[in-house]
Write a protein that holds these residues in place. Structure first.
Motif, short mmCIF file in Angstrom:
data_model
loop_
_atom_site.label_atom_id
_atom_site.label_comp_id
_atom_site.label_asym_id
_atom_site.label_seq_id
_atom_site.Cartn_x
_atom_site.Cartn_y
_atom_site.Cartn_z
N VAL A 77 -10.02 -2.19 3.98
CA VAL A 77 -8.79 -2.47 3.24
C VAL A 77 -7.59 -2.22 4.15
N LYS A 78 -6.71 -3.20 4.25
CA LYS A 78 -5.43 -3.04 4.94
C LYS A 78 -4.33 -3.58 4.04
N THR A 79 -3.17 -2.99 4.07
CA THR A 79 -2.09 -3.48 3.21
C THR A 79 -0.80 -3.63 4.03
N ARG A 80 0.05 -4.54 3.56
CA ARG A 80 1.38 -4.73 4.17
C ARG A 80 2.33 -5.04 3.03
N ASP A 81 3.42 -4.26 2.95
CA ASP A 81 4.32 -4.36 1.80
C ASP A 81 5.77 -4.52 2.25
N TYR A 82 6.57 -5.09 1.35
CA TYR A 82 7.96 -5.41 1.69
C TYR A 82 8.89 -4.94 0.58
N LEU A 142 0.08 4.45 2.35
CA LEU A 142 0.64 3.62 1.27
C LEU A 142 -0.44 3.23 0.27
N MET A 143 -1.62 2.91 0.77
CA MET A 143 -2.75 2.58 -0.13
C MET A 143 -3.16 3.81 -0.93
N GLN A 144 -3.17 4.97 -0.28
CA GLN A 144 -3.49 6.22 -0.96
C GLN A 144 -2.49 6.48 -2.08
N PHE A 145 -1.20 6.28 -1.80
CA PHE A 145 -0.12 6.48 -2.78
C PHE A 145 -0.29 5.54 -3.97
N ALA A 146 -0.59 4.26 -3.70
CA ALA A 146 -0.75 3.26 -4.77
C ALA A 146 -1.96 3.59 -5.63
N MET A 147 -3.06 4.00 -5.01
CA MET A 147 -4.26 4.35 -5.77
C MET A 147 -4.03 5.60 -6.62
N LYS A 194 4.55 2.88 -7.88
CA LYS A 194 4.05 1.69 -7.21
C LYS A 194 2.53 1.59 -7.25
N ILE A 195 2.01 0.51 -7.86
CA ILE A 195 0.57 0.25 -7.83
C ILE A 195 0.33 -1.16 -7.29
N ASP A 196 1.38 -1.79 -6.73
CA ASP A 196 1.30 -3.20 -6.32
C ASP A 196 0.21 -3.44 -5.28
N ALA A 197 0.00 -2.50 -4.36
CA ALA A 197 -1.02 -2.67 -3.32
C ALA A 197 -2.41 -2.73 -3.94
N VAL A 198 -2.64 -1.97 -5.03
CA VAL A 198 -3.94 -2.01 -5.72
C VAL A 198 -4.08 -3.30 -6.50
N ALA A 199 -2.98 -3.77 -7.13
CA ALA A 199 -3.02 -5.05 -7.85
C ALA A 199 -3.34 -6.18 -6.86
N ALA A 200 -2.76 -6.11 -5.65
CA ALA A 200 -3.03 -7.13 -4.63
C ALA A 200 -4.49 -7.03 -4.15
N MET A 201 -5.02 -5.81 -4.06
CA MET A 201 -6.43 -5.62 -3.67
C MET A 201 -7.36 -6.25 -4.71
N MET A 202 -6.99 -6.09 -5.99
CA MET A 202 -7.80 -6.69 -7.06
C MET A 202 -7.76 -8.22 -6.98
#
Length: 581
Positions: A414-419, A531-536, A559-567
């Motif tokens: 899992v990798k994330t990039r947010d803006y 950031l992924m840890q924070f979102a989870m 913020k849970i957007d990174a988890v929503a994007a993972m889903m």
């Protein structure tokens, strides 16, 4: 004993001796507060008065009762905290206008005025330490003993919770144990036209608790700035300000109004909460600066009880560090049962550690428990095939992209990039801002100038990121909200193959959420970014009566957007599994 600028306070002296002898274990924060009190003892400009403290102790023990009406014996910890409020004084020189004896004209004289040193006291103590009783004792003391007309208020996250401070005072009025309350409660509340001597002097009314002799009032107020600001409370108590999800600082609002009085007092009591990055954490950062001596403020008293380390939870000898009234207001057995429950039921672990031991934890009944949000070791997925998920949400808010890399044996990288925009960043509270700075340093969060995100700018940056890391994006799942321009450009430049629309709701989310949860439990989601840890850690899943689940976007700042994007990426991967064979 008269005022003394060299004397050691009586109850603090006993407490310090017990600590030095090793009878009472104390945490780092309490030892810092002891250093601050030692500084007050050494300061020749600050005086100690034992009579005021003894007056408070005698009033409580002679007049007040427990909530069940039983006799009250003041706890040593209560005496220690009250001594810091009532014990310390200093003198200021003031020019005061004195009228002439004839009434015509007058002149100014310089006089020395005695002032109480402590105007704010913060007590951060775990559940079951009788914090609310302490608030009630302070409020009733000022309401009955103070002869000036005062306005007092108590506030808590809910009005019913704030009423708990008034409950012991009402019991004491009903019992009227001592001579003062017997006199104050004599007569009838209905007697409004007869002799004043036959009227009741202190009573619980629909306004709150009223003292008719001085026209003083203690009332309950909701914990919102617009209901608390502009008041002129002489005494205010704030209960459970860390336990609730507040975004505004009620204590500052109360202080701005209370400072209209000469000798005001604000007592803020709370147990540690499981809501991080709110107003409470920002206040705690300021308190820690005061304790460390980085910010000198002698008018604030801070008693912050907690365990120094999570390892001490298994050692009952250390529990006194967290709760000084253990064995008196709450039993060791209660603590032991909670420790066993925390071991057997991981979902309740964070709540128990925060509420019983004051160890700040993130989240309580969250979808991913604490153990599942711990990041893995760093990995690179160079030239590996992946599914991309996008949660674009509002243009002025978070915009999240998560890459999901299917691996052998059911593991997923899992990798994330947010803006976000610079405007969104500038509005964050201090504690949250520090978190975001950490994300920016690790490179997962990108900040663009302006008020609203330009989706084409986001697209260009993401495209560069994919090329730099050589990710092989084989499918793309997106939430259609605010995604039209982005998706159209993606289809134009990367072909429409593998592009899947994921509509948010229990119908589409329930199954993939359950599968992601199973992967998370087995630690098969290999994320290494904070950031992924924070979102989870922020994820809460709503479950209906049929067991269908969907992600709860409870508040825009959790913020849970990174988890929503993972889903979204996971759903796109499931629908295009043949592309990864």
């Amino acid at each position: 004993m008269a005022l003394s600028n060299t004397a050691t306070p009586i109850y603090y002296g006993r407490f310090r001796e017990a600590v030095i002898r090793g009878e009472i274990p104390v945490c780092r924060e309490v030892s810092m507060e002891m250093n601050r009190i030692d500084d007050l003892i050494a300061n020749p400009g600050i005086y100690y008065d034992d009579k005021a403290v003894e007056g408070f102790v005698k009033f409580c023990e002679n007049e007040l009762t427990l909530t069940d009406g039983g006799d009250l014996k003041l706890l040593d910890s209560f005496k220690l905290w009250a001594e810091e409020i009532f014990g310390w004084y200093y003198f200021v020189d003031r020019s005061i206008y004195v009228p002439n004896p004839g009434g015509h004209g007058g002149h100014y004289e310089r006089k020395r005025i005695k002032k109480r040193l402590i105007t704010k006291q913060y007590l951060i103590i775990p559940r079951g330490a009788a914090k609310t009783m302490y608030d009630a004792f302070i409020q009733s003391y000022f309401l009955t003993v103070d002869v000036s007309t005062t306005q007092q208020c108590t506030t808590a996250p809910t009005m019913k919770q704030a009423e708990e401070v008034l409950s012991p005072i009402r019991t004491a009025l009903a019992r009227s144990k001592g001579p003062l309350l017997k006199f104050m409660t004599e007569g009838s509340l209905q007697n409004t036209t007869g002799a004043k001597a036959d009227r009741v002097k202190l009573a619980s009314t629909k306004k709150g608790i009223e003292n008719f002799l001085t026209n003083s009032l203690l009332e309950v107020r909701p914990m919102t700035i617009d209901k608390l600001q502009g008041r002129r409370d002489r005494v205010a108590t704030v209960d459970e300000w860390l336990s609730c999800d507040i975004r505004e600082d009620p204590i500052s609002a109360l202080e701005q109004g209370a400072s209209k009085n000469e000798d005001y007092l604000i007592v803020a009591t709370s147990s540690e909460g499981t809501v991080r990055n709110g107003c409470g954490d920002t206040i705690k950062m300021e308190l820690m600066d005061i304790l460390k001596g980085e910010y000198i403020n002698p008018h604030v008293s801070i008693w912050y009880y907690k365990l120094d380390s999570i390892d001490e939870v298994t050692n009952p000898d250390m529990w006194l560090k967290a709760n000084p009234n253990l064995g008196q207001t709450v039993s060791y057995e209660t603590y032991q049962l909670d420790v066993e429950r925390a071991e057997k039921a991981p979902g309740s672990r964070n709540d128990i550690l925060a509420k019983r031991f004051n160890i700040p934890m993130e989240g309580y009944t969250y979808f991913f428990p604490y153990e599942e949000t711990l990041p893995h070791r760093h990995r690179d997925y160079w030239q590996m095939p992946c599914a991309l998920g996008a949660d674009l949400s509002q243009g002025d808010d978070f915009c999240a992209f998560t890459f999901l890399f299917p691996m052998a044996n059911g593991f997923f990288g899992v990798k994330t990039r947010d803006y976000i925009t610079s405007y969104t960043l500038s509005k964050l509270p201090q504690a949250m801002r520090q978190k975001y700075d950490q994300f920016m340093q690790e490179g997962t969060l990108q900040v663009f100038d302006g008020t609203v995100l330009d989706m084409m700018q986001v697209y260009d940056d993401l495209d560069n990121f994919i090329q730099q890391n050589d990710y092989d994006v084989r499918c793309f799942g997106y939430d259609p909200y605010n995604a039209k321009d982005f998706v159209e450009r993606w289809c134009t430049e990367n072909a429409p193959f593998g592009v899947e629309k994921v509509i948010q709701g229990a119908k589409t989310e329930s199954v993939p959420l359950g599968e992601l949860k199973k992967l998370s439990e087995q630690r098969k989601l290999l994320f290494d970014e904070a950031l992924m840890q924070f979102a989870m850690g922020n994820c809460i899943a709503l479950e209906d009566t049929n067991g269908n689940r969907k992600l709860l976007k409870r508040r825009s700042d959790q913020k849970i957007d990174a988890v929503a994007a993972m889903m979204d990426a996971y759903i796109a991967w499931k629908m295009n599994r043949e592309a990864f064979e």
